[in-house]
Structure formats: C-alpha cells, structure tokens
Design a protein around this motif. Structure first.
Motif, PDB file in Angstrom:
ATOM      1  N   LYS A  93     -11.813   3.290  -2.537  1.00  0.00           N
ATOM      2  CA  LYS A  93     -11.438   3.193  -1.458  1.00  0.00           C
ATOM      3  C   LYS A  93     -10.229   4.197  -0.915  1.00  0.00           C
ATOM      4  CE  LYS A  93      -7.985   0.054  -3.019  1.00  0.00           C
ATOM      5  NZ  LYS A  93      -7.200  -1.311  -2.873  1.00  0.00           N
ATOM      6  N   LYS A  99       0.867  -1.159   0.012  1.00  0.00           N
ATOM      7  CA  LYS A  99       0.012  -0.077   0.252  1.00  0.00           C
ATOM      8  C   LYS A  99       0.793   1.274   0.013  1.00  0.00           C
ATOM      9  CE  LYS A  99      -4.262  -2.122   2.197  1.00  0.00           C
ATOM     10  NZ  LYS A  99      -5.239  -1.975   3.069  1.00  0.00           N
ATOM     11  N   CYS A 139      -5.605   4.878   9.811  1.00  0.00           N
ATOM     12  CA  CYS A 139      -5.694   4.473   8.537  1.00  0.00           C
ATOM     13  C   CYS A 139      -5.740   3.128   8.328  1.00  0.00           C
ATOM     14  CB  CYS A 139      -4.256   4.969   8.103  1.00  0.00           C
ATOM     15  SG  CYS A 139      -3.994   6.808   7.768  1.00  0.00           S
ATOM     16  N   SER A 140      -5.686   2.384   9.409  1.00  0.00           N
ATOM     17  CA  SER A 140      -5.666   0.835   9.217  1.00  0.00           C
ATOM     18  C   SER A 140      -6.970   0.088   9.122  1.00  0.00           C
ATOM     19  CB  SER A 140      -4.663   0.088  10.384  1.00  0.00           C
ATOM     20  OG  SER A 140      -5.451   0.132  11.669  1.00  0.00           O
ATOM     21  N   ASP A 141      -7.159  -1.299   8.611  1.00  0.00           N
ATOM     22  CA  ASP A 141      -8.363  -1.852   8.970  1.00  0.00           C
ATOM     23  C   ASP A 141      -8.894  -2.090  10.153  1.00  0.00           C
ATOM     24  OD1 ASP A 141      -8.059  -2.144   6.056  1.00  0.00           O
ATOM     25  OD2 ASP A 141      -7.431  -4.196   6.040  1.00  0.00           O
ATOM     26  N   ALA A 142      -7.976  -2.107  11.324  1.00  0.00           N
ATOM     27  CA  ALA A 142      -8.340  -2.019  12.581  1.00  0.00           C
ATOM     28  C   ALA A 142      -9.396  -1.001  12.927  1.00  0.00           C
ATOM     29  CB  ALA A 142      -6.867  -1.914  13.464  1.00  0.00           C
ATOM     30  N   ALA A 197      -8.186   6.211   3.075  1.00  0.00           N
ATOM     31  CA  ALA A 197      -8.299   6.547   4.311  1.00  0.00           C
ATOM     32  C   ALA A 197      -7.455   7.764   4.363  1.00  0.00           C
ATOM     33  CB  ALA A 197      -7.727   5.705   5.204  1.00  0.00           C
ATOM     34  N   ARG A 250     -12.614   6.598   4.266  1.00  0.00           N
ATOM     35  CA  ARG A 250     -12.593   7.247   5.730  1.00  0.00           C
ATOM     36  C   ARG A 250     -12.082   8.303   6.045  1.00  0.00           C
ATOM     37  NH1 ARG A 250     -10.881   4.660   9.415  1.00  0.00           N
ATOM     38  NH2 ARG A 250      -9.362   3.205   8.307  1.00  0.00           N
ATOM     39  N   ASP A 255      -3.173   5.065  -1.125  1.00  0.00           N
ATOM     40  CA  ASP A 255      -4.278   4.301  -0.295  1.00  0.00           C
ATOM     41  C   ASP A 255      -4.921   5.047   0.795  1.00  0.00           C
ATOM     42  OD1 ASP A 255      -4.081   1.595  -1.587  1.00  0.00           O
ATOM     43  OD2 ASP A 255      -2.380   1.767  -1.457  1.00  0.00           O
ATOM     44  N   SER A 288     -11.632   0.245  10.847  1.00  0.00           N
ATOM     45  CA  SER A 288     -12.596   0.291   9.657  1.00  0.00           C
ATOM     46  C   SER A 288     -13.736   0.749   9.971  1.00  0.00           C
ATOM     47  CB  SER A 288     -12.717  -1.219   8.945  1.00  0.00           C
ATOM     48  OG  SER A 288     -13.127  -1.906  10.027  1.00  0.00           O
TER      49      SER A 288
END
Length: 252
Positions: free
Chosen positions: A137, A8, A231-234, A139, A182, A87, A236
């Motif tokens: 997509k 990414k 910024c992470s999927d954690a 962030a 996001r 990303d 989300s």
C-alpha cells in the motif's frame, strides 16, 4: 523507532521552504509523522522544529540530494527506521530554470534542472516503491507544474522536466495501482514563495494579475491541501491524475 499506534508516516522532499514546508505542516496537522527532507539543513530543521513545537506531531529532518540515488535510498531507509513505515510521499524538491529563453540555455542549466526536477523524482519513486511494494500500500504525489501540462515560453528546460514528471507519474500509476499504490501529481501555477519572489522580483505582482482568471498567486497552503487530499482515503479512486492547481490558467 518512533511510531505511535495507528499513526501514518509522510515523507516530503523539498520540505525546507515553500510548498514543501506547507505540505509537511499540513500532514502534521492531521496527525501524521513527517520526514522533512531537503538539501537545506537550516530550513529543513526549522520545518521539523516547527511541527514538533506547534502541531503536536513527530517530525525529523533528513538531509538529501535527490539527484543522487544512494542519498535518496538512505532518506527512505532513515524514514522507515525512524518512524516504522512509509505510507505516503510528496516528491516536491526542485530547482528553477535559470535561462530566460530556451536558445540561451546552457548544458549546465539543462543538467541541473533535469538531475533534480526529473531524475530526482525518478530516484524518489524507485526508493519509495521498494518499501511500499513490500507493505502492499501507499500513496505518492509528485510535484509537476502548469509547465508540465502546457508550453510556457520562459520555461523550456523546466517545462521539459515537468512534462517528464507527468509522464513518470502516469506510467507508475498504471503499473502499481493493482498493487495498492496510488500515484498522482499536482501541477501548481504561480505560487507565492521566496523562490518566485527571487525569480521575478518587481514583475511578480504584474505576472500574478495576468497568470490566471483569478488574477492572483496561490499560497503554498493551497497546493498543500491538494497534496494531502490526493494522499488521503477521500481520493481512493483517484489514480494517475496530473491535477492543475493553477487558478484556471490551463483552462483557458
């Protein structure tokens, strides 16, 4: 194009020093390619060089003036051309309020702070969204401040700009969440950087003891950790947050 399969790409403005440098390095340490953007060529190249030498990650310096919309568009385009994607972005570039009090602030000071700290974030989000909307997509994290959440007497102009950053963040978060993007903000308290040392001088340690319940300054890496998490999927399900990272200062 320099893109490894599955990797990414992160863009950090104000990456030449302080919180920006710490965040660029934090992204690199988890395998991101990083575009380090700043008006400071020497500092930006130093950050990018450190990443490539010590983080086993790709990095490139991009010179930018965030108060100039065309410069910002070129920054995002250069990032995508170099690394093949965008990303996530941390819109961190900023300048301090040079006025000790609102009533002695000048038009020059107002224009300078607003053009970088507020208009610069607007320019960056617009250019980043142009790409992220096509990708479906992304962030974005904007650097606001404790002064963007509460009134700070010595930060009248700076605080006005940072309140604006929080407003832009929330509006963009609501508008673009359903499109896969996001948008959040971090709101640091007092952070130990060259900028804070230059601004407060011998008063800094006293200010640090009084600034928050922890009685200390943050380190840039502590702010970087919050940015990387947002910024992470954690994170989300985290959208439109102005996250205080201030040792409890705004909880008083």
């Amino acid at each position: 194009m320099d893109r490894r399969p599955g990797s990414k790409v992160a863009l950090v403005t104000g990456g030449a020093s302080g919180i920006g440098r710490a965040t660029a390095i934090a992204f690199a340490r988890i395998g991101m390619a990083v575009a380090v953007a700043d008006a400071d060529t020497a500092g930006g190249e130093e950050t990018a060089g450190y990443i490539e030498a010590h983080c086993d990650a790709r990095a490139a310096f991009i010179k930018v003036d965030v108060s100039d919309g065309e410069s910002v568009k070129a920054m995002v385009q250069s990032t995508v051309e170099r690394f093949g994607a965008l990303d996530m972005a941390f819109n961190n570039a900023g300048v301090p309020d040079r006025a000790a009090s609102l009533h002695v602030s000048t038009q020059e000071n107002w224009d300078r702070v607003m053009s970088v700290n507020l208009e610069g974030v607007w320019h960056c989000m617009k250019a980043q969204l142009d790409h992220m909307l096509v990708a479906g997509k992304g962030a974005i994290v904007n650097n606001a401040s404790r002064s963007g959440l509460v009134g700070v007497p010595s930060d009248g102009v700076y605080g006005a700009a940072k309140h604006g950053v929080v407003g832009l963040t929330k509006a963009a978060a609501i508008e673009f969440a359903a499109k896969g993007i996001r948008v959040n903000a971090v709101c640091p308290g007092l952070v130990e950087t060259a900028l804070t040392h230059a601004r407060f001088g011998d008063e800094l340690l006293t200010r640090a003891r009084l600034a928050n319940p922890l009685g200390r300054m943050a380190q840039p890496e502590e702010i970087a950790a919050a940015v990387v998490w947002l910024c992470s999927d954690a994170a989300s399900f985290v959208v439109g947050v102005a996250l205080p990272v201030d040792g409890g200062a705004t909880a008083r």
